[in-house]
Design a protein around this motif. Sequence first.
Motif, PDB file in Angstrom:
ATOM      1  N   ASP A   3     -10.325  29.524  41.680  1.00 50.39           N
ATOM      2  CA  ASP A   3      -9.212  28.956  40.921  1.00 50.39           C
ATOM      3  C   ASP A   3      -9.004  27.492  41.285  1.00 50.39           C
ATOM      4  O   ASP A   3      -8.664  26.687  40.427  1.00 50.39           O
ATOM      5  CB  ASP A   3      -7.928  29.746  41.160  1.00 50.39           C
ATOM      6  N   VAL A   4      -9.221  27.142  42.538  1.00 47.31           N
ATOM      7  CA  VAL A   4      -9.127  25.738  42.941  1.00 47.31           C
ATOM      8  C   VAL A   4     -10.180  24.917  42.206  1.00 47.31           C
ATOM      9  O   VAL A   4      -9.904  23.821  41.713  1.00 47.31           O
ATOM     10  CB  VAL A   4      -9.279  25.591  44.475  1.00 47.31           C
ATOM     11  N   GLN A   5     -11.387  25.457  42.064  1.00 49.05           N
ATOM     12  CA  GLN A   5     -12.444  24.767  41.328  1.00 49.05           C
ATOM     13  C   GLN A   5     -12.104  24.688  39.838  1.00 49.05           C
ATOM     14  O   GLN A   5     -12.339  23.672  39.194  1.00 49.05           O
ATOM     15  CB  GLN A   5     -13.781  25.481  41.540  1.00 49.05           C
ATOM     16  N   ARG A   6     -11.521  25.742  39.288  1.00 47.62           N
ATOM     17  CA  ARG A   6     -11.154  25.757  37.866  1.00 47.62           C
ATOM     18  C   ARG A   6     -10.136  24.669  37.548  1.00 47.62           C
ATOM     19  O   ARG A   6     -10.261  23.967  36.546  1.00 47.62           O
ATOM     20  CB  ARG A   6     -10.561  27.117  37.477  1.00 47.62           C
ATOM     21  N   THR A   7      -9.143  24.526  38.395  1.00 48.59           N
ATOM     22  CA  THR A   7      -8.081  23.553  38.137  1.00 48.59           C
ATOM     23  C   THR A   7      -8.402  22.176  38.706  1.00 48.59           C
ATOM     24  O   THR A   7      -7.611  21.253  38.549  1.00 48.59           O
ATOM     25  CB  THR A   7      -6.748  24.041  38.732  1.00 48.59           C
ATOM     26  N   ASP A   8      -9.553  22.052  39.370  1.00 44.71           N
ATOM     27  CA  ASP A   8      -9.978  20.780  39.967  1.00 44.71           C
ATOM     28  C   ASP A   8      -8.918  20.273  40.948  1.00 44.71           C
ATOM     29  O   ASP A   8      -8.591  19.095  40.981  1.00 44.71           O
ATOM     30  CB  ASP A   8     -10.248  19.744  38.872  1.00 44.71           C
ATOM     31  N   SER A   9      -8.385  21.193  41.756  1.00 43.49           N
ATOM     32  CA  SER A   9      -7.298  20.885  42.685  1.00 43.49           C
ATOM     33  C   SER A   9      -7.762  20.507  44.075  1.00 43.49           C
ATOM     34  O   SER A   9      -6.938  20.275  44.948  1.00 43.49           O
ATOM     35  CB  SER A   9      -6.376  22.103  42.815  1.00 43.49           C
ATOM     36  N   HIS A  10      -9.045  20.496  44.298  1.00 42.88           N
ATOM     37  CA  HIS A  10      -9.561  20.195  45.631  1.00 42.88           C
ATOM     38  C   HIS A  10      -9.569  18.692  45.884  1.00 42.88           C
ATOM     39  O   HIS A  10      -9.446  17.880  44.957  1.00 42.88           O
ATOM     40  CB  HIS A  10     -10.960  20.767  45.813  1.00 42.88           C
ATOM     41  N   ILE A  11      -9.722  18.339  47.126  1.00 35.79           N
ATOM     42  CA  ILE A  11      -9.787  16.927  47.495  1.00 35.79           C
ATOM     43  C   ILE A  11     -11.179  16.415  47.157  1.00 35.79           C
ATOM     44  O   ILE A  11     -12.179  17.056  47.457  1.00 35.79           O
ATOM     45  CB  ILE A  11      -9.517  16.743  49.001  1.00 35.79           C
ATOM     46  N   ARG A  12     -11.244  15.267  46.522  1.00 36.77           N
ATOM     47  CA  ARG A  12     -12.547  14.684  46.185  1.00 36.77           C
ATOM     48  C   ARG A  12     -12.434  13.171  46.131  1.00 36.77           C
ATOM     49  O   ARG A  12     -11.345  12.618  45.978  1.00 36.77           O
ATOM     50  CB  ARG A  12     -13.071  15.235  44.870  1.00 36.77           C
ATOM     51  N   ILE A  13     -13.573  12.550  46.228  1.00 37.29           N
ATOM     52  CA  ILE A  13     -13.652  11.101  46.118  1.00 37.29           C
ATOM     53  C   ILE A  13     -14.369  10.808  44.811  1.00 37.29           C
ATOM     54  O   ILE A  13     -15.526  11.192  44.630  1.00 37.29           O
ATOM     55  CB  ILE A  13     -14.402  10.493  47.319  1.00 37.29           C
ATOM     56  N   SER A  14     -13.698  10.133  43.900  1.00 37.01           N
ATOM     57  CA  SER A  14     -14.267   9.929  42.573  1.00 37.01           C
ATOM     58  C   SER A  14     -14.517   8.455  42.264  1.00 37.01           C
ATOM     59  O   SER A  14     -14.609   8.081  41.106  1.00 37.01           O
ATOM     60  CB  SER A  14     -13.333  10.535  41.526  1.00 37.01           C
TER      61      SER A  14
END
Length: 168
Positions: free
Chosen positions: A62-73
């Motif tokens: 679900d975290v991947q689905r909502t793109d709620s994880h910490i990332r560097i873009s």
Amino acid sequence: MRKAFEWLERITRAGGELVLVFMVVTICYDAIMRYLFTAPTSWSLEINTFLIIYVAVMSAADVQRTDSHIRISFFADRVGQLGQRINRIVIGIFGLGFAGIMAWRGYLMAYQAWEYGERVSSSFGTPMVYPYAMIPIGFGLLAVRFALNILDAITGRDRTDREDLQNV
């Protein structure tokens, strides 16, 4: 099929939220019992050790689905739309591979724990098959989510096209 899977992801997220609340309550209870009454619980550490696995693994899809994880873009935002699609495909392939391997190895661990009747060496004696089973289930869900992300990137379906993400 996609709607059913997203419903399952939401259930695991809600379960993770409930587990987190339960963990907070039991850890606070154990701390109060330990330091105020000098009577620590015998079960809190063991239960919460296993529940942290649930929070981390079962809600990952679900975290991947909502793109709620910490990332560097920083770079991903500057490569244009085609570059972003290729980036999503590459990340999805690596994520699918990793989650697939973890699900497979987790299944082997859970099966062996069940086959040999492994238990925690404590007074509670939790069968290890239960915490181990969360690994292949959680990473299996994550693998399916990565496969759906790859499919979305290939077909050009953008994350922002999904109305359910706007309510999260």
